[in-house]
Design an enzyme around this catalytic site. Structure first.
Site, PDB file in Angstrom:
ATOM      1  N   GLN A  10       0.666  -0.701   0.164  1.00  0.00           N
ATOM      2  CA  GLN A  10      -0.330  -0.001  -0.511  1.00  0.00           C
ATOM      3  C   GLN A  10       1.037   0.849  -0.041  1.00  0.00           C
ATOM      4  OE1 GLN A  10      -2.994  -1.859   3.199  1.00  0.00           O
ATOM      5  NE2 GLN A  10      -3.393   0.279   2.284  1.00  0.00           N
ATOM      6  N   ARG A  48      -9.651  -0.084   7.128  1.00  0.00           N
ATOM      7  CA  ARG A  48     -10.596   0.599   5.801  1.00  0.00           C
ATOM      8  C   ARG A  48     -10.896   2.136   7.867  1.00  0.00           C
ATOM      9  NH1 ARG A  48     -14.590  -1.312   1.769  1.00  0.00           N
ATOM     10  NH2 ARG A  48     -14.776   0.930   0.543  1.00  0.00           N
ATOM     11  N   CYS A  49      -9.844   2.262   7.461  1.00  0.00           N
ATOM     12  CA  CYS A  49     -10.775   3.826   8.965  1.00  0.00           C
ATOM     13  C   CYS A  49      -8.307   4.190   8.690  1.00  0.00           C
ATOM     14  CB  CYS A  49     -10.867   3.466   9.962  1.00  0.00           C
ATOM     15  SG  CYS A  49      -9.454   2.445  11.281  1.00  0.00           S
TER      16      CYS A  49
END
Lengths: 807, 284
Positions: free
Chosen positions: A238, A385-386
């Protein structure tokens, strides 16, 4: 009208497919036809395969490792152990959180699934056979999986390597299993406010351990070219540039000789931010053998050993006046980090942005203390996902509000509205030190309540409770409310870095002579659709159609340096860089247009896809014509070409928010739930692509559903992972996924070039408390205050049972 | 998730299968749809040296509905059960149950023979076969024998089938009256937390025959003779259902797992059995 009729203004805008357009995702043509190119699709001549021997124990000494039988397996070329890596000083590696982590077991193992030895073979099957043949003798040690027990005086010593170290990367350590204590806010003033308050609610809120579980697991292919000294590393990263820098620092290979490529990535959700032993071992194996080495973990390895999320025990105290005006908030977190502190947070924030835990509310005084603890569980603590620990913060405050509403005997929607930060208070300074950029919470809240007919739902719920008490139904109705505020877009270099790298991001754009373009960014899409949406930002900024702009990311040899994609930072940071680079292009284009139109620079103005002479719209030069001129005309005082690069250091975070309401039916006898309605209003500022936003919201809500209603990484008392396969780890399919209704308001960020705030993570942040609050709300009339997630069938049944609802 | 090496065999007839099973003894396993065996091999939790694939074996397919008698070949998939109109007409409970097994991809491959022969207490079809009073046909070196489904299961993964025998077909009489297969599961693809199969025949206002069986509530599928008996002669009203459920609960022995503790499972069983009886009665 004919071909010679000039397009109207609206037609020109539509042709760009710029911001606000629901442009179809350009990535989907390949993804929906199975033509994506993922790490496991990388196949190189002579490629070898790596596989791990992993620990079956959560805590044990490694007495011996016998690799003879494994080496005898046909095809097995090498078995690496810590002893082999030690001379290279690679048997341990630094973590992103300032701790260090074993690459391969060095004397002991600290969690089930830990990497013990790395087998390299000529094919994948031989590697697995080799793993089977390695004989490891263990001597079991006492296991601790409970962070509270880990801090007891007589608790087993987990990290013997830290013996005598009374301070770590984040300050003092008070116990051998203690990592750090991080404090924000004024505890004395908070205690005073709570002590003097008319009403106080206290609760322990546990946000259980779960896992991002991307469909594609983690993996890499390392290829060392011994002739030219270059290392190429394909991986599910990522943050490819950060991986390159880390790889250079660890290996001593100069950074220009390392090329990191993130190809298509099948979801990340935070799981693919960190550096894993598999990457190090593959690189070493490639350097040793001179051949490419592939390592791709399987699902069980992914769930057991790569980064988990959450595992926060949050003890809260919230105080208010009798009328429900909040006067103070106290939060203490016991944070279970597992065996190594491998959180992926900005350096100065060991508990991420947990200090956003005052949420959407105007709370005059607050305090947050976080104790990080080692246990015999897998390392991680990533942001699933935060933004960093924002989901934990949102869940905490949204549960505390509900508990306070019970204490006050007040409607929870009304309590929220009474305490929202008002529109005129922005920019708002929170008690825990953040400056909220913009918001209009009351408008969003009112819109949401009206959309679901909130008052009607409450009437129905009251009727249902009466019917239940009369024995006419066994189903209860829960109304789950959430108003969340996120903090995303890390972040300003002055306070955000990872391993010393400031958290800026970047965009480089080249306009080709014929008026099309390529843009490269420091981020990397894992399914978010960057190739679609970044092109839309540039289309609107530059005036060339999005369809004529190629977006490239993920190759460190070509893309400008960036900190990658996580924490909803792509749009707030790289999106801003794209807009700023676009504006540089436009500024130069303006000079070229003025020259071509034989007027002064200030006499032309930008109009969708062209520069026009002010007051004479029939005199114009399109961007296409300007691009051509940039390459074929000598323009005095202007360099040839049309390129720009921008490195964007955001002045502040962005603060997306939203109002979610979940209506849930619960069968008290079976614990089975049914989502009857889910309304999600998101305010992410300026909306780039409404269709992509809706897709993001649906995906994030489905993950939130999973987390709230069943998904967990559970351990038994001796540290065995109980949920190591998708049989037990809940990953929803279409069948379990309810219908969602999405809605929006638009409150642009005042400091972002295009006013965008980011949306990818909002639905996970807001969704979890909405689902969980619905479960709690269903039982509120029967006295429930708090019951920990996940709310799977038996735990919901247990609530009903403990409340005496079964005969 | 990489299996150890094994020999792959693909015989053409039952005789070839039996010969391979005799030759390799407990080193050989037959594979039908593979949904139970292949994951176990990939996890290296079972050691199969010789894998005998049944896909090409003649005579193991087909669904015959002949008057009162129904015969189903072992290699019939769940998908075929769902889409066979004659079968659905004669014994609709099979379709209702098969639709609750996993997802379409699994049902395209998963077979009824594999489902009942494996002895996995989580599988749905065994309880169904107990409910219907089915008979399994086993073929081995010494010929063919028939075993009642109700006598087939001894413990988890342990059945009366010999290592050298192959389960080739299932037969049962077309059931009469109402039916229901009620299953609670956590999600698609999961085994039952609790499930119940019920067939009820009615004459006038009274139940004249009833059969009740359960999935994943013991180490074997459970047929509760007493539960059925409690319904016969009643109007299947609340009192009768309660009596039947109480009887059924005496015949189960659930264990704790990630689906929940024993107390919860017994409560869900109670609910699920009650609902299955009520639904079967309403259809009778």
């Amino acid at each position: 009208m004919n071909d010679l009729t000039p397009p109207t203004h609206d037609e020109r805008v539509a042709n760009l497919k710029g911001m606000g357009h629901s442009r179809k995702r350009v990535e989907d043509a390949r993804f929906t036809q199975g033509k994506g190119n993922y790490v496991d699709d990388v196949k190189l001549p002579g490629m070898l395969f790596g596989d791990f021997v992993r620990s079956p124990y959560a805590h044990a000494r490694v007495v011996s490792i016998d690799t003879a039988a494994a080496m005898a397996v046909p095809g097995v070329l090498a078995v690496l152990t810590a002893k082999d890596l030690a001379p290279l000083n690679l048997h341990w590696m630094p973590t992103l959180a300032g701790d260090k982590q074993m690459v391969l077991a060095d004397g002991k193992v600290l969690f089930q699934g830990q990497e013990v030895a790395y087998v390299v073979a000529t094919d994948r099957y031989a590697a697995a056979d080799g793993v089977e043949a390695v004989v490891v003798e263990y001597s079991e040690l006492p296991v601790v999986t409970d962070p509270f027990k880990a801090l007891e005086p007589g608790a087993p010593v987990l990290r013997e390597d830290l013996a005598g170290q009374t301070s770590g990367a984040h300050g003092a350590r008070r116990h051998h299993n203690h990592i750090f204590k991080w404090e924000v806010g004024d505890e004395a003033a908070t205690d005073q406010a709570i002590g003097e308050a008319e009403v106080v609610a206290e609760e322990m809120v546990y946000y259980h351990r779960t896992h991002p579980c991307p469909l594609e697991t983690c993996g890499c292919v390392a290829s060392m070219d011994k002739i030219n000294g270059k290392l190429t590393l394909w991986g599910t990263f990522q943050a490819p540039h950060v991986v390159r820098t880390v790889a250079s620092l660890l290996s001593g290979i100069e950074e220009h000789n390392i090329r990191v490529i993130s190809p298509d990535i099948g979801g990340g959700f935070g799981n693919k931010v960190g550096v894993y032993p598999g990457y190090i071992c593959s690189i070493v194996a490639s350097i040793v053998t001179g051949k490419p080495v592939k390592w791709v973990e399987d699902r069980m390895e992914n769930l057991m050993a790569t980064a988990f999320a959450r595992d926060y025990w949050m003890k809260g105290k919230i105080s208010a006046t009798k009328e429900g005006k909040i006067t103070g908030l106290h939060c203490h977190v016991t944070a279970d980090h597992g065996a190594f502190d491998a959180c992926a947070d900005p350096t100065k924030f060991p508990a991420g942005f947990m200090s956003i835990c005052t949420g959407s509310y105007d709370i005059p005084v607050a305090y947050l203390g976080v104790d990080g603890v080692y246990t015999n569980k897998a390392p991680g603590g990533v942001s699933y996902r935060c933004s960093f620990r924002v989901t934990e913060a949102a869940y905490f405050i949204e549960r505390m509000i509900e508990v306070l509403a019970i204490e006050l005997n007040m409607d929870a929607a009304e309590l929220r509205a009474k305490n929202f930060i008002r529109k005129d208070q922005f920019p708002y300074q929170s008690a825990l030190g953040w400056e909220y950029d913009s918001g209009d919470y009351h408008t969003a809240w009112d819109k949401a309540l009206k959309a679901v007919d909130y008052d009607g739902l409450r009437r129905e719920q009251a009727t249902r409770v009466e019917a239940f008490k009369r024995g006419e139904t066994r189903k209860l109705l829960g109304i789950g409310l959430t108003h969340f505020t996120e903090i995303v877009g890390a972040g300003p270099i002055k306070n955000c870095d990872i391993l010393g790298m400031g958290m800026f991001d970047s965009c480089e754009i080249r306009i080709h002579p014929t008026g099309s373009a390529i843009a490269r960014l420091g981020t990397i899409s894992q399914g978010q659709g960057h190739a679609t949406t970044f092109a839309q930002i540039l289309a609107s900024e530059i005036g060339i159609p999005a369809d004529s702009i190629t977006i490239e990311e993920g190759d460190t040899d070509t893309a400008p340096y960036g900190l990658g994609t996580y924490g909803s930072r792509s749009t707030p940071v790289a999106g801003a860089a794209a807009a700023m680079a676009g504006r540089k292009i436009r500024a130069k284009a303006q000079m070229i247009a003025a020259y071509l139109l034989e007027v002064h620079d200030d006499d032309v103005e930008f109009d969708v896809d062209r520069f026009v002479v002010k007051g004479a719209p029939e005199r114009f030069k399109t961007m296409k014509a300007i691009a051509y001129a940039a390459y074929n005309q000598a323009i005095p005082g202007v360099e040839p070409g049309l390129e720009a690069v921008s490195y964007y250091d955001p002045p502040n975070m962005t603060y997306p928010f939203g109002a979610y309401i979940c209506v849930m039916e619960i069968d008290v006898d079976t614990g089975v739930h049914e989502i009857r309605q889910f309304y999600a209003l998101d305010d992410c500022g300026t909306r780039i692509n409404p269709m992509v936003i809706e897709g993001q919201v649906h995906g994030g809500l489905t993950e939130a559903l999973a987390i709230a209603m069943g998904q967990e990484i559970a351990y038994d008392e001796i540290g065995n992972v109980k949920t190591g396969t998708l049989m037990d780890f809940f990953l929803p399919t279409a069948w379990e996924t309810p219908h969602y209704t999405s809605d929006h308001t638009v409150t642009p960020s005042p400091h972002h070039p295009i006013g965008a705030k980011g949306v990818g993570e909002s639905p996970n942040v807001g969704g979890v408390p909405a689902f969980s609050n619905a479960v709690h709300d269903a039982f509120r009339a029967f006295g429930l205050r708090q019951s920990h997630m996940p709310h799977d069938h038996w735990r919901i049944w247990r609530i009903a049972h403990d409340l005496g609802l079964h005969d | 998730m990489i299996p150890a090496a094994f020999e792959y065999h693909r015989p053409k007839d039952v005789g070839g299968v039996i010969a391979l099973l005799q030759q390799h003894g407990d080193e050989a396993r037959v594979v039908a749809g593979g949904h139970s065996l292949i994951p176990m091999m990939k996890l290296r939790m079972t050691d199969v040296q010789h894998l005998v694939d049944l896909q090409d074996v003649a005579g193991l397919g087909g669904i015959q509905v002949a008057g009162e008698q129904i015969t189903i070949g072992a290699m019939v998939t769940q998908h075929m059960l769902i889409n066979n109109a004659d079968l659905t007409e004669a014994a609709p409970i099979l379709k209702e149950a098969a639709l609750q097994i996993a997802d379409p991809q699994v049902r395209y491959m998963g077979t009824i023979g594999g489902n009942v022969a494996n002895g996995d207490p989580g599988n749905d079809m065994p309880a169904l076969m107990l409910c219907l009073g089915a008979t399994y046909t086993l073929t081995g070196p010494n010929g063919t024998r028939k075993v009642a489904a109700r006598d087939f299961y001894e413990a988890a993964y342990v059945t009366v089938r010999e290592d050298s025998e192959l389960l080739t077909q299932l037969t049962f009489a077309a059931p009469k009256g109402g039916y229901a297969y009620e299953k609670q599961k956590r999600k698609i693809g999961d085994y039952a937390t609790a499930a119940a199969a019920v067939q009820i025949a009615r004459e006038g206002g009274l139940c004249v025959a009833a059969s009740v069986s359960m999935t994943n509530l013991s180490d074997v599928p459970v047929w509760s003779k007493a539960a059925g008996a409690a319904l016969v002669g009643t109007d299947c009203g609340p009192a009768a259902i309660r009596a039947a459920v109480d009887a059924a609960l005496k015949d189960i022995n659930p264990t704790e797992d990630n689906r929940g503790p024993v107390e919860f499972k017994r409560h869900v069983a109670k609910t699920v059995i009650g609902r299955a009886i009520a639904r079967a009665w309403s259809r009778s």
